[in-house]
Each structure stands twice: as C-alpha cells, then as structure tokens.
Design a protein around this motif. Structure first.
Motif, PDB file in Angstrom:
ATOM      1  N   HIS A 115      55.148  31.569  33.104  1.00 40.75           N
ATOM      2  CA  HIS A 115      53.922  31.287  32.354  1.00 40.75           C
ATOM      3  C   HIS A 115      53.144  30.091  32.881  1.00 40.75           C
ATOM      4  O   HIS A 115      52.015  29.839  32.450  1.00 40.75           O
ATOM      5  N   SER A 116      53.750  29.351  33.807  1.00 41.15           N
ATOM      6  CA  SER A 116      53.097  28.207  34.429  1.00 41.15           C
ATOM      7  C   SER A 116      53.879  27.836  35.683  1.00 41.15           C
ATOM      8  O   SER A 116      55.098  28.022  35.733  1.00 41.15           O
ATOM      9  N   LEU A 117      53.185  27.300  36.671  1.00 36.39           N
ATOM     10  CA  LEU A 117      53.855  26.805  37.870  1.00 36.39           C
ATOM     11  C   LEU A 117      54.208  25.330  37.747  1.00 36.39           C
ATOM     12  O   LEU A 117      54.932  24.790  38.581  1.00 36.39           O
ATOM     13  N   ASP A 118      53.715  24.698  36.714  1.00 32.20           N
ATOM     14  CA  ASP A 118      53.969  23.273  36.504  1.00 32.20           C
ATOM     15  C   ASP A 118      55.375  23.067  35.938  1.00 32.20           C
ATOM     16  O   ASP A 118      55.758  23.699  34.939  1.00 32.20           O
ATOM     17  N   ALA A 119      56.130  22.171  36.565  1.00 31.32           N
ATOM     18  CA  ALA A 119      57.534  21.973  36.182  1.00 31.32           C
ATOM     19  C   ALA A 119      57.689  21.508  34.748  1.00 31.32           C
ATOM     20  O   ALA A 119      58.577  21.975  34.021  1.00 31.32           O
ATOM     21  N   ILE A 120      56.835  20.585  34.302  1.00 32.72           N
ATOM     22  CA  ILE A 120      56.938  20.042  32.944  1.00 32.72           C
ATOM     23  C   ILE A 120      56.424  21.038  31.909  1.00 32.72           C
ATOM     24  O   ILE A 120      57.057  21.281  30.879  1.00 32.72           O
ATOM     25  N   SER A 155      56.235  24.225  32.153  1.00 31.86           N
ATOM     26  CA  SER A 155      57.135  25.382  32.076  1.00 31.86           C
ATOM     27  C   SER A 155      58.269  25.135  31.100  1.00 31.86           C
ATOM     28  O   SER A 155      58.662  26.028  30.341  1.00 31.86           O
ATOM     29  N   LYS A 156      58.810  23.929  31.120  1.00 30.14           N
ATOM     30  CA  LYS A 156      59.877  23.586  30.172  1.00 30.14           C
ATOM     31  C   LYS A 156      59.371  23.733  28.736  1.00 30.14           C
ATOM     32  O   LYS A 156      60.083  24.230  27.855  1.00 30.14           O
ATOM     33  N   LYS A 157      58.143  23.293  28.494  1.00 33.76           N
ATOM     34  CA  LYS A 157      57.560  23.401  27.157  1.00 33.76           C
ATOM     35  C   LYS A 157      57.389  24.863  26.753  1.00 33.76           C
ATOM     36  O   LYS A 157      57.731  25.249  25.620  1.00 33.76           O
ATOM     37  N   LEU A 158      56.881  25.685  27.667  1.00 34.48           N
ATOM     38  CA  LEU A 158      56.603  27.079  27.338  1.00 34.48           C
ATOM     39  C   LEU A 158      57.870  27.923  27.223  1.00 34.48           C
ATOM     40  O   LEU A 158      57.846  28.996  26.620  1.00 34.48           O
ATOM     41  N   PHE A 159      58.972  27.449  27.793  1.00 32.47           N
ATOM     42  CA  PHE A 159      60.245  28.139  27.614  1.00 32.47           C
ATOM     43  C   PHE A 159      61.120  27.453  26.563  1.00 32.47           C
ATOM     44  O   PHE A 159      62.234  27.894  26.295  1.00 32.47           O
ATOM     45  N   GLY A 160      60.633  26.363  26.012  1.00 30.95           N
ATOM     46  CA  GLY A 160      61.340  25.694  24.927  1.00 30.95           C
ATOM     47  C   GLY A 160      62.679  25.127  25.322  1.00 30.95           C
ATOM     48  O   GLY A 160      63.583  25.019  24.486  1.00 30.95           O
ATOM     49  N   SER A 161      62.831  24.750  26.607  1.00 32.30           N
ATOM     50  CA  SER A 161      64.136  24.267  27.063  1.00 32.30           C
ATOM     51  C   SER A 161      63.995  23.330  28.254  1.00 32.30           C
ATOM     52  O   SER A 161      63.271  23.640  29.214  1.00 32.30           O
ATOM     53  N   GLU A 162      64.718  22.231  28.214  1.00 32.68           N
ATOM     54  CA  GLU A 162      64.775  21.307  29.348  1.00 32.68           C
ATOM     55  C   GLU A 162      65.606  21.892  30.488  1.00 32.68           C
ATOM     56  O   GLU A 162      65.583  21.360  31.603  1.00 32.68           O
ATOM     57  N   LYS A 163      66.341  22.962  30.225  1.00 35.88           N
ATOM     58  CA  LYS A 163      67.175  23.581  31.249  1.00 35.88           C
ATOM     59  C   LYS A 163      66.377  24.497  32.182  1.00 35.88           C
ATOM     60  O   LYS A 163      66.896  24.945  33.210  1.00 35.88           O
ATOM     61  N   TYR A 164      65.131  24.781  31.820  1.00 34.95           N
ATOM     62  CA  TYR A 164      64.298  25.638  32.675  1.00 34.95           C
ATOM     63  C   TYR A 164      63.843  24.830  33.886  1.00 34.95           C
ATOM     64  O   TYR A 164      63.190  23.794  33.740  1.00 34.95           O
ATOM     65  N   GLU A 165      64.186  25.300  35.077  1.00 32.27           N
ATOM     66  CA  GLU A 165      63.858  24.590  36.305  1.00 32.27           C
ATOM     67  C   GLU A 165      62.960  25.448  37.196  1.00 32.27           C
ATOM     68  O   GLU A 165      63.395  26.479  37.713  1.00 32.27           O
ATOM     69  N   MET A 166      61.716  25.025  37.365  1.00 30.53           N
ATOM     70  CA  MET A 166      60.785  25.775  38.190  1.00 30.53           C
ATOM     71  C   MET A 166      61.268  25.876  39.636  1.00 30.53           C
ATOM     72  O   MET A 166      61.045  26.893  40.305  1.00 30.53           O
ATOM     73  N   SER A 167      61.963  24.854  40.136  1.00 28.10           N
ATOM     74  CA  SER A 167      62.455  24.904  41.510  1.00 28.10           C
ATOM     75  C   SER A 167      63.439  26.061  41.695  1.00 28.10           C
ATOM     76  O   SER A 167      63.434  26.738  42.737  1.00 28.10           O
ATOM     77  N   SER A 168      64.268  26.317  40.680  1.00 28.43           N
ATOM     78  CA  SER A 168      65.225  27.426  40.756  1.00 28.43           C
ATOM     79  C   SER A 168      64.506  28.773  40.718  1.00 28.43           C
ATOM     80  O   SER A 168      64.906  29.725  41.405  1.00 28.43           O
TER      81      SER A 168
END
Length: 327
Positions: free
Chosen positions: A144-149, A151-164
């Motif tokens: 839903h976003s390419l932005d690392a920060i 993306s965490k908000k839109l997935f509701g989790s600090e475990k979501y890592e855009m790099s992965s």
C-alpha cells in the motif's frame, strides 16, 4: 482464541462459510480457497478485522489440504475447468500446508490456473522457490506504500519491513510466477503512495490491480479516509491509466477469469430445517451447523457441538448461509 482443525473426520462442509473453505463467485470459474483464518498483520482498514488484535473473532480455522481438494473436486464436477485463488480473511502464507495444497491442486487437470493473495511478509527466497516448483501461477502482493514508515502504519505492525518485501519482489521476478501488485487505495491517506506504486509497477514490468477501500459492519475503519463511490473510483483509475500509460482497469479474461456454471443453493431463505452443530462460530454468539452438505452460521446460538437444532435460513447469497434459531 480457539483453533478448529477441519478434516475429513470433522464432517464440517467446506461450502457455506465466508471465513474458511470455498467461496464461490457468481457465474465465474474462479473459486476463492480459504485454508486458514490466521493473519500476522493488523491493517487499520482491514475489511475482515483479522490479525492478532482482532476484537470481533473468537475462533480460528485451519483446513486439511487433502480435505480441501476433496471439496474442490466436487466444485469441478459442476463448474468444469476452474481458476483457484488462494486468499483468506487472514494471510495465506501462515498456512503450514500451502506448498502441499498447491502441489495437490496442480495434479488436477481441471485446475487451469492457481493464484494467491499475500501481504508478502513470509515470502522468503526459499518459500518462493517452493511455490514456483509446486506450480503457483500468480502472486498478488498487497502493498500500500513504498515508504518504510508509512507501510508499518498501513499494516498496523512494526514487524512489517519494506526491505524484505523488496527482496521478495526481486525473488519472484526470477521465477515463472507472475507478479501483480494489489494495493488498497485509501483516499486522503495513500493517494501519493498509490501513484508511486503505479510507477513502481511499470519499472518492475508487472501488473497492478488497485483495490477500493470499503467499510463493512465488522471491518476496521480509518476516520481520515475519504469516501468515494465506484463511479469516481473507476474515473480516477482511467485518469491514471492515461497519465502513466499502464492498464489499471481489467476485464474478467485479463485475470484468467471466465464464465462458468453456478453451484446451486441447497437451502432457501425462510426455509426451516434441522441441522447439527459442528463447530464454534467465527464471531461471538455464533455456532456453525451442518445440513444438506453446507455450513450454516447460526446467530444467537448457545448450543453445543453435536446438538440438533431447528433453524430458519435468513441468508443464502452465493452459497453463504446464515440462520437463526427457531423455538
């Protein structure tokens, strides 16, 4: 949260419930296969209120892969050639038998296409290679976003890592699996992000199918989200198509979808019948009953498994059944 394992021995039908089993699309050869209800993310706009912090669900379900294929064969007998889309009210890659399920499906000659939805968080290089070998045709990655920060908000989790996710995208591109991005456009929240994702899809030479943000009775709702109707939604998609010179509006054949016979309903609205309670319900106050080879969600039901109950069918659309108790 309790876990119900659905096997051949359970005798729980795999048509009739929205959360597990087989969900049938009207007049379509596509069937949605839901083998698990478990999700590892907590998207603030989740249409099913899935994830570890769900406030509405009291039960998880996981379906044995051989039993799932048994029921898919029943659908094939009526529909003929089918496209199996492995999705979930949760996250399909939490299903421990995912590779086995795809391998079993690939052996069925009437299963002509296999696709899968995923948030991408468990897509390691090893898993992607196994999915490719098993015969998966397409992966729809929810991004839903390419932005690392953000993306965490839109997935509701600090475990979501855009790099992965980026690494997984690169790994998929090296296989025979088609990659498709499936972002949810949330007006006033990720407008800029969706534009960036469209450009990203062009660069990666993959398709992108933008989903419309929706609110339902039990869904999570974002107060800051703007509301648009389908006319405005598709108007914007066509405007972006011209701007970015990429397809965003698809016809059924574009996504390996064809017309096919419908599976007939086995119970009519307002019909009363006896059914057997076979499992606890997905939501509080519900139980799952079985009758006429279908699952039925019985609301406001305080009965126990194996009890026989008299019920009245209140909904049967697309072979999803709801009922109420009859005194």
């Amino acid at each position: 949260m309790q876990l119900v394992k659905i096997t051949r021995e359970s005798r729980i039908p795999l048509i009739g419930h929205i959360a597990f089993g087989i969900v049938l699309r009207p007049n379509s050869n596509v069937i949605q296969v839901r083998a698990t209800t478990i999700c590892n993310m907590n998207c603030p706009f989740c249409s099913t209120d899935a994830g570890p912090f769900s406030t509405s669900h009291i039960t998880h379900y996981i379906v044995d892969p051989e039993y799932m294929v048994d029921w898919i064969k029943k659908v094939i007998q009526i529909k003929g050639k089918i496209h199996v889309n492995i999705d979930s009210i949760g996250e399909p890659t939490t299903y421990p038998y995912l590779v086995k399920l795809i391998s079993l499906l690939k052996k069925e000659k009437e299963v002509v296409f296999i696709s899968m939805q995923t948030n991408g968080t468990f897509l390691t290089k090893d898993l992607i290679e196994k999915l490719n070998h098993a015969g998966l045709n397409r992966i729809h990655v929810s991004i839903h976003s390419l932005d690392a920060i953000k993306s965490k908000k839109l997935f509701g989790s600090e475990k979501y890592e855009m790099s992965s996710i980026q690494e997984a995208i690169g790994a998929i591109k090296k296989t025979n699996i088609e990659l498709l991005f499936a972002p949810v456009w949330i007006p006033d929240v990720n407008d800029k992000d969706v534009r960036e994702l469209i450009q990203f899809a062009k660069e990666k030479k993959c398709r992108i199918a933008i989903q419309k943000y929706e609110e339902y009775k039990y869904s999570r709702k974002m107060k800051e989200a703007g509301k648009i109707n389908y006319y405005k939604f598709y108007k914007q998609l066509r405007a972006w198509e011209k701007e970015f010179e990429i397809q965003l509006v698809y016809r059924a054949p574009d996504l390996n979808t064809e017309r096919a016979a419908n599976i007939p309903e086995t119970m009519k609205i307002n019909e009363t019948l006896l059914a057997e309670i076979v499992a606890p319900g997905w939501l509080k106050g519900q139980m799952i009953a079985a009758a006429r080879d279908r699952c039925i969600t019985v609301v406001n039901c305080g009965r126990n498994s194996k009890d026989k109950v008299k019920i009245r069918i209140t909904e049967n659309k697309s072979n999803i059944y709801l009922a109420e108790m009859v005194q």
